[in-house]
Design an enzyme around this catalytic site. Structure first.
Site, PDB file in Angstrom:
ATOM      1  N   GLY A   1     -21.890   0.587  -4.944  1.00 20.48           N
ATOM      2  CA  GLY A   1     -23.307   0.409  -4.636  1.00 20.48           C
ATOM      3  C   GLY A   1     -24.174   0.402  -5.886  1.00 20.48           C
ATOM      4  O   GLY A   1     -25.075  -0.428  -6.029  1.00 20.48           O
TER       5      GLY A   1
ATOM      6  N   LYS B   1       0.856  -1.182   0.000  1.00 21.72           N
ATOM      7  CA  LYS B   1       0.000   0.000   0.000  1.00 21.72           C
ATOM      8  C   LYS B   1       0.887   1.224   0.000  1.00 21.72           C
ATOM      9  O   LYS B   1       2.023   1.179   0.494  1.00 21.72           O
ATOM     10  CB  LYS B   1      -0.894   0.028   1.246  1.00 21.72           C
ATOM     11  CG  LYS B   1      -2.139   0.834   1.079  1.00 21.72           C
ATOM     12  CD  LYS B   1      -3.210   0.061   0.313  1.00 21.72           C
ATOM     13  CE  LYS B   1      -4.465   0.860   0.091  1.00 21.72           C
ATOM     14  NZ  LYS B   1      -5.549   0.004  -0.439  1.00 21.72           N
TER      15      LYS B   1
ATOM     16  N   TYR C   1     -24.486   4.803  -2.922  1.00 24.88           N
ATOM     17  CA  TYR C   1     -24.862   4.671  -4.333  1.00 24.88           C
ATOM     18  C   TYR C   1     -23.771   5.276  -5.203  1.00 24.88           C
ATOM     19  O   TYR C   1     -24.022   6.093  -6.090  1.00 24.88           O
ATOM     20  CB  TYR C   1     -26.222   5.331  -4.577  1.00 24.88           C
ATOM     21  CG  TYR C   1     -27.040   4.620  -5.629  1.00 24.88           C
ATOM     22  CD1 TYR C   1     -27.345   3.265  -5.489  1.00 24.88           C
ATOM     23  CD2 TYR C   1     -27.502   5.274  -6.768  1.00 24.88           C
ATOM     24  CE1 TYR C   1     -28.085   2.599  -6.453  1.00 24.88           C
ATOM     25  CE2 TYR C   1     -28.247   4.617  -7.736  1.00 24.88           C
ATOM     26  CZ  TYR C   1     -28.531   3.279  -7.568  1.00 24.88           C
ATOM     27  OH  TYR C   1     -29.276   2.607  -8.526  1.00 24.88           O
ATOM     28  N   GLY C   2     -22.531   4.895  -4.927  1.00 23.96           N
ATOM     29  CA  GLY C   2     -21.404   5.317  -5.750  1.00 23.96           C
ATOM     30  C   GLY C   2     -21.052   4.196  -6.708  1.00 23.96           C
ATOM     31  O   GLY C   2     -21.908   3.424  -7.127  1.00 23.96           O
ATOM     32  N   ASN C   3     -19.770   4.075  -7.023  1.00 23.73           N
ATOM     33  CA  ASN C   3     -19.330   3.069  -7.986  1.00 23.73           C
ATOM     34  C   ASN C   3     -19.748   1.656  -7.558  1.00 23.73           C
ATOM     35  O   ASN C   3     -20.339   0.906  -8.331  1.00 23.73           O
ATOM     36  CB  ASN C   3     -17.811   3.175  -8.158  1.00 23.73           C
ATOM     37  CG  ASN C   3     -17.252   2.068  -9.026  1.00 23.73           C
ATOM     38  OD1 ASN C   3     -16.754   1.076  -8.510  1.00 23.73           O
ATOM     39  ND2 ASN C   3     -17.364   2.210 -10.326  1.00 23.73           N
TER      40      ASN C   3
HETATM   41  P1  NAD Z   1     -17.903   6.307  -4.151  1.00 20.64           P
HETATM   42  O1  NAD Z   1     -17.283   7.553  -3.647  1.00 20.64           O
HETATM   43  O2  NAD Z   1     -18.102   6.116  -5.614  1.00 20.64           O
HETATM   44  O3  NAD Z   1     -19.357   6.128  -3.469  1.00 20.64           O
HETATM   45  C1  NAD Z   1     -19.593   6.222  -2.105  1.00 20.64           C
HETATM   46  C2  NAD Z   1     -21.100   6.322  -1.863  1.00 20.64           C
HETATM   47  O4  NAD Z   1     -21.363   6.283  -0.464  1.00 20.64           O
HETATM   48  C3  NAD Z   1     -21.715   7.627  -2.375  1.00 20.64           C
HETATM   49  O5  NAD Z   1     -22.990   7.337  -2.918  1.00 20.64           O
HETATM   50  C4  NAD Z   1     -21.886   8.457  -1.111  1.00 20.64           C
HETATM   51  O6  NAD Z   1     -22.954   9.383  -1.188  1.00 20.64           O
HETATM   52  C5  NAD Z   1     -22.193   7.376  -0.107  1.00 20.64           C
HETATM   53  N1  NAD Z   1     -21.916   7.758   1.278  1.00 20.64           N
HETATM   54  C6  NAD Z   1     -20.873   8.457   1.775  1.00 20.64           C
HETATM   55  N2  NAD Z   1     -20.995   8.602   3.102  1.00 20.64           N
HETATM   56  C7  NAD Z   1     -22.139   7.974   3.439  1.00 20.64           C
HETATM   57  C8  NAD Z   1     -22.819   7.772   4.662  1.00 20.64           C
HETATM   58  N3  NAD Z   1     -22.338   8.267   5.805  1.00 20.64           N
HETATM   59  N4  NAD Z   1     -23.969   7.057   4.639  1.00 20.64           N
HETATM   60  C9  NAD Z   1     -24.451   6.562   3.493  1.00 20.64           C
HETATM   61  N5  NAD Z   1     -23.869   6.724   2.310  1.00 20.64           N
HETATM   62  C10 NAD Z   1     -22.731   7.432   2.292  1.00 20.64           C
HETATM   63  O7  NAD Z   1     -17.039   5.121  -3.538  1.00 20.64           O
HETATM   64  P2  NAD Z   1     -16.945   3.598  -4.024  1.00 20.64           P
HETATM   65  O8  NAD Z   1     -15.808   3.462  -4.966  1.00 20.64           O
HETATM   66  O9  NAD Z   1     -18.295   3.119  -4.433  1.00 20.64           O
HETATM   67  O10 NAD Z   1     -16.492   2.893  -2.674  1.00 20.64           O
HETATM   68  C11 NAD Z   1     -17.412   2.581  -1.634  1.00 20.64           C
HETATM   69  C12 NAD Z   1     -16.730   1.683  -0.618  1.00 20.64           C
HETATM   70  O11 NAD Z   1     -16.254   0.509  -1.262  1.00 20.64           O
HETATM   71  C13 NAD Z   1     -15.508   2.267   0.099  1.00 20.64           C
HETATM   72  O12 NAD Z   1     -15.473   1.722   1.400  1.00 20.64           O
HETATM   73  C14 NAD Z   1     -14.343   1.719  -0.702  1.00 20.64           C
HETATM   74  O13 NAD Z   1     -13.155   1.662   0.064  1.00 20.64           O
HETATM   75  C15 NAD Z   1     -14.872   0.330  -1.016  1.00 20.64           C
HETATM   76  N6  NAD Z   1     -14.201  -0.306  -2.158  1.00 20.64           N
HETATM   77  C16 NAD Z   1     -14.280   0.240  -3.409  1.00 20.64           C
HETATM   78  C17 NAD Z   1     -13.693  -0.410  -4.482  1.00 20.64           C
HETATM   79  C18 NAD Z   1     -13.811   0.117  -5.885  1.00 20.64           C
HETATM   80  O14 NAD Z   1     -13.338  -0.554  -6.802  1.00 20.64           O
HETATM   81  N7  NAD Z   1     -14.423   1.275  -6.113  1.00 20.64           N
HETATM   82  C19 NAD Z   1     -12.974  -1.598  -4.270  1.00 20.64           C
HETATM   83  C20 NAD Z   1     -12.904  -2.140  -2.986  1.00 20.64           C
HETATM   84  C21 NAD Z   1     -13.533  -1.478  -1.947  1.00 20.64           C
END
Ligand code: NAD
Length: 422
Positions: A229, A114, A225-227
């Site tokens: 969700g 990391k 509801y990001g990437n």
């Molecule tokens: P993102 O920034 O695209 O989306 C995050 C979502 O969570 C947004 O819809 C945001 O509004 C919402 N959010 C933020 N705070 C919140 C809260 N307090 N309550 C409810 N919703 C809330 O991020 P992502 O890439 O979708 O990542 C989400 C999680 O998944 C993180 O923990 C990240 O470490 C993990 N993750 C992501 C990936 C990846 O490939 N993107 C891989 C492994 C793990």
């Protein structure tokens, strides 16, 4: 039942102490030789670099960056780089160790690493971030490489950051090296399917659990509801599951008749939130976790399922999209309630698995279609899920413990076989 905790979780212990504690717990369960435990408790190498960067106003600011190599017994180091004001060496150490377990449980030919830079990218211009990224790449150039250590994005880094790293490294070695980082833009050797990969993987894991439990007319709730969700909800809907609730940082929406994830995303793009979506009832981010659904996907932030609300969780399956959404106390409660929790290192490993595919494509210069990438992802996810599920049944431990037992055993076996030299 042993309870191991996980990535990124809030705790009294610092993240590295927690990661070591987890490892010690697993070591007992698999009778790990003390000398291997001693090796795995510490990273193989820790690089600290101080990075002078000229800011847009002409001043020079010195940033501190880290790259921690935890273990490479199974293959080159692999792990993201985060840009955040709270980055510390202990956090990077913990995240590096968790990457070793994540790549091992997915049976990818990688170790764990990391990186991070203590900085606030929200207060920096793109040009400043670019200069910082290139300076960092220059500083760690001897320790990364296609067969050495392959970084990827993490918090506040993205495909553009990876493009700058790949370019800087390639200029230094005198040839284009697309294998040095993953999650690059598709135009310069990124993989098709990377955008969907994590959310799809989360849902494939949930689907395998649904099959094991024989659940019918499956209902799903997704927090975040990001990437991750969005794609979890998207594929659930495609497979005929009823997505009854989703949420983002502004709140949640619920419709027992089911939501159309694509339309919900259109609404979010227009208004900035899922909240206010026509025909749905508003619910809070606390309520969404306690809905009477079959599958719950926490895909937002860490530490949302705790000893305070775990007893109210009605889902039969939890597939951890986020890193560390469940605290160790909550894990214990959910295990007693026979909720099947698919741990983050397995459930959200679709991203790193797709990164591996990108790296293979970079090595062979043979580019696959999105269908090909997602087909291979499905195969890897199902295989990893099955191994963890079987061990969970055999040893009567929760899925998290089973995943760690498999991961640590695989790394330990590589160390045994390779032996020590010099
Ligand atoms: P993102 O920034 O695209 O989306 C995050 C979502 O969570 C947004 O819809 C945001 O509004 C919402 N959010 C933020 N705070 C919140 C809260 N307090 N309550 C409810 N919703 C809330 O991020 P992502 O890439 O979708 O990542 C989400 C999680 O998944 C993180 O923990 C990240 O470490 C993990 N993750 C992501 C990936 C990846 O490939 N993107 C891989 C492994 C793990």
């Amino acid at each position: 039942m042993l309870n191991l905790g996980r990535e990124g979780m809030a705790s009294e212990l610092n993240p590295y102490e927690m990661a070591v504690k987890q490892l010690e717990g697993v070591a007992k369960l698999i009778d790990l030789e003390p000398w291997i435990l001693e090796i795995l408790k510490r990273p193989k190498r820790e690089i600290i670099v101080h990075l002078p960067v000229r800011m847009d106003n002409g001043e020079v600011k010195v940033f501190t960056g880290y790259r921690v190599h935890h273990n490479d017994a199974r293959g080159p180091f692999k792990g993201g780089i985060r840009y955040h004001p709270n980055v510390t060496l202990d956090e990077v150490r913990a995240l590096a160790m968790w990457m070793t377990w994540k790549t091992a449980v997915m049976d990818l030919p990688y170790g764990g690493a990391k990186g991070g830079i203590t900085c606030n990218p929200k207060e920096m211009s793109q040009a400043e971030i670019e200069r910082l990224t290139r300076r960092y790449t220059y500083a760690i150039r001897e320790f990364i490489g296609t067969y050495i250590d392959i970084p990827a994005p993490d918090v506040y880094t993205n495909p553009q950051t990876m493009a700058w790293i790949a370019d800087t490294y390639s200029v230094l070695v005198g040839r284009w090296e697309p294998g040095v980082v993953t999650a690059k833009p598709v135009e310069i050797g990124g993989s098709e399917g990377r955008t969907e990969a994590t959310g799809l993987g989360v849902m494939i894991a949930a689907r395998e659990a649904v099959k094991k439990l024989g659940l019918k007319n499956v209902t799903v709730a997704v927090q975040g509801y990001g990437n991750v969700g969005y794609y979890a909800a998207y594929f659930a809907h495609q497979w005929g599951y009823k997505v009854v609730a989703v949420s983002d940082s502004k709140g949640g929406i619920y419709n027992p008749e089911g939501l159309d994830p694509v339309r919900v995303m259109e609404h979010k793009k227009k208004t900035g939130s899922v909240v206010g979506y026509p025909g749905a009832k508003e619910i809070s981010n606390e309520e969404i976790l306690e809905l009477d659904v079959d599958v719950l996907v926490p895909a937002a932030i860490e530490g949302v399922i705790t000893e305070k609300n775990a007893d109210n969780v009605k889902a039969k399956v939890i597939s951890e999209g986020a890193n560390g959404p469940t605290t160790p106390e909550a894990d214990r409660i959910l295990f007693e309630k026979v909720v099947l929790v698919i741990p983050d290192i397995l459930a959200n490993a679709g991203g790193v698995t797709c990164s591996y595919f990108e790296w293979v494509q970079a090595l062979t210069r043979d580019w696959w279609t999105k269908e090909e990438v997602l087909r291979r992802l499905e195969h890897k996810m199902v295989k990893a899920f099955e191994a963890v599920y079987q061990l969970h049944r055999e040893r009567e431990v929760d899925m998290r413990t089973a995943a760690y037992m498999i991961a640590v055993s695989r790394v330990a076996e590589a160390i045994r076989l390779r032996g020590l030299w010099p």
